[in-house]
Design an enzyme around this catalytic site. Sequence first.
Site, PDB file in Angstrom:
ATOM      1  N   GLU A 170       0.836  -1.209   0.000  1.00 35.49           N
ATOM      2  CA  GLU A 170       0.000   0.000   0.000  1.00 35.49           C
ATOM      3  C   GLU A 170       0.872   1.261   0.000  1.00 35.49           C
ATOM      4  O   GLU A 170       1.104   1.868   1.044  1.00 35.49           O
ATOM      5  CB  GLU A 170      -0.935   0.019   1.207  1.00 35.49           C
ATOM      6  CG  GLU A 170      -1.895   1.214   1.190  1.00 35.49           C
ATOM      7  CD  GLU A 170      -2.825   1.274   2.390  1.00 35.49           C
ATOM      8  OE1 GLU A 170      -3.702   2.161   2.402  1.00 35.49           O
ATOM      9  OE2 GLU A 170      -2.671   0.453   3.314  1.00 35.49           O
ATOM     10  N   LYS A 207      -2.545  -1.904  -3.114  1.00 32.38           N
ATOM     11  CA  LYS A 207      -3.625  -1.063  -2.607  1.00 32.38           C
ATOM     12  C   LYS A 207      -3.229   0.379  -2.878  1.00 32.38           C
ATOM     13  O   LYS A 207      -2.266   0.883  -2.303  1.00 32.38           O
ATOM     14  CB  LYS A 207      -3.864  -1.306  -1.115  1.00 32.38           C
ATOM     15  CG  LYS A 207      -5.033  -0.488  -0.549  1.00 32.38           C
ATOM     16  CD  LYS A 207      -5.400  -0.941   0.856  1.00 32.38           C
ATOM     17  CE  LYS A 207      -6.498  -0.059   1.433  1.00 32.38           C
ATOM     18  NZ  LYS A 207      -6.978  -0.512   2.749  1.00 32.38           N
TER      19      LYS A 207
END
Length: 289
Positions: A170, A207
């Site tokens: 992420e 992400k």
Amino acid sequence: MRECIQAKFIAALDQSGGSTPKVLKLYGIPEESYANEEEMFDLIHQMRSRIIKSPAFRSEYILGAILFQNTMEREIEGYFTADYLWKVKGIIPFLKVDVGLEKEENGVQLMKQVPHLDETLKRAKERNIFGTKMRSVIKRANQEGIRNIVAQQFEVAKQIIAAGFLPILEPEIDIYSPDKEKAEEILKEEIVKHLSSLGHEEKIMLKMSIPSKDNFYLDLMADPHIVRILALSGGYSRKEANERLSRNHGMIASFSRALMEGLTAQQSEEEFNDTLAAAIKSIYEASIT
């Protein structure tokens, strides 16, 4: 594996200790309602349990859920949380493994060094966790900073893959960055470079902040190392996050605050379940475009 990860969405229930007071406040529980960290974590687990146990929280719409480490060690109706998710709900459990961010340098915040990661992964294996997640933050379109972010994410991801987990990387770009679009271009270039360093069987999920240009990450989804690209809400309201996500084909949601928007401790079970059901359905519909 790509075929197994369907176009549903992943619920992010992994708020850390630092963000928990804000989450509880939005849920209708002010800081004066608890005296210490232990009571705070008890309350946040009650909130998460209420969400997970809700009839609205089901595998028809939800692929997986990301847990905080404290949540992994707690139980729901006699099951450890990950077991309840999988055995009762049919939802895949993931674990947040990062421990926060370093101070901003070169326009980014790297992850703090993760202490005892091997031990954490061993514990996650015992608790039947399927995958992991780790977050960094990009504030500016700084080439060196973004290069460092991606290098760190992939380095830790390889350790996680070697331990038998599917990692979610992420590298969040702040939605309020004045040069967000340029940062996205640099980030994509760096990710492409590092994908080539992965072995044939090494898989990841990404992400990402919803890009400024619709479908900007569409070509990345064709890479055989990438199982799915998830979208974080990043501070957008659920309505705006859903609208933006629906224009980015192939991305699926992994929302946290946007998922819980409108839920309060004071709601009746019927009100709570209806509110959650509407949120889940709208996020699912935005994820299957």
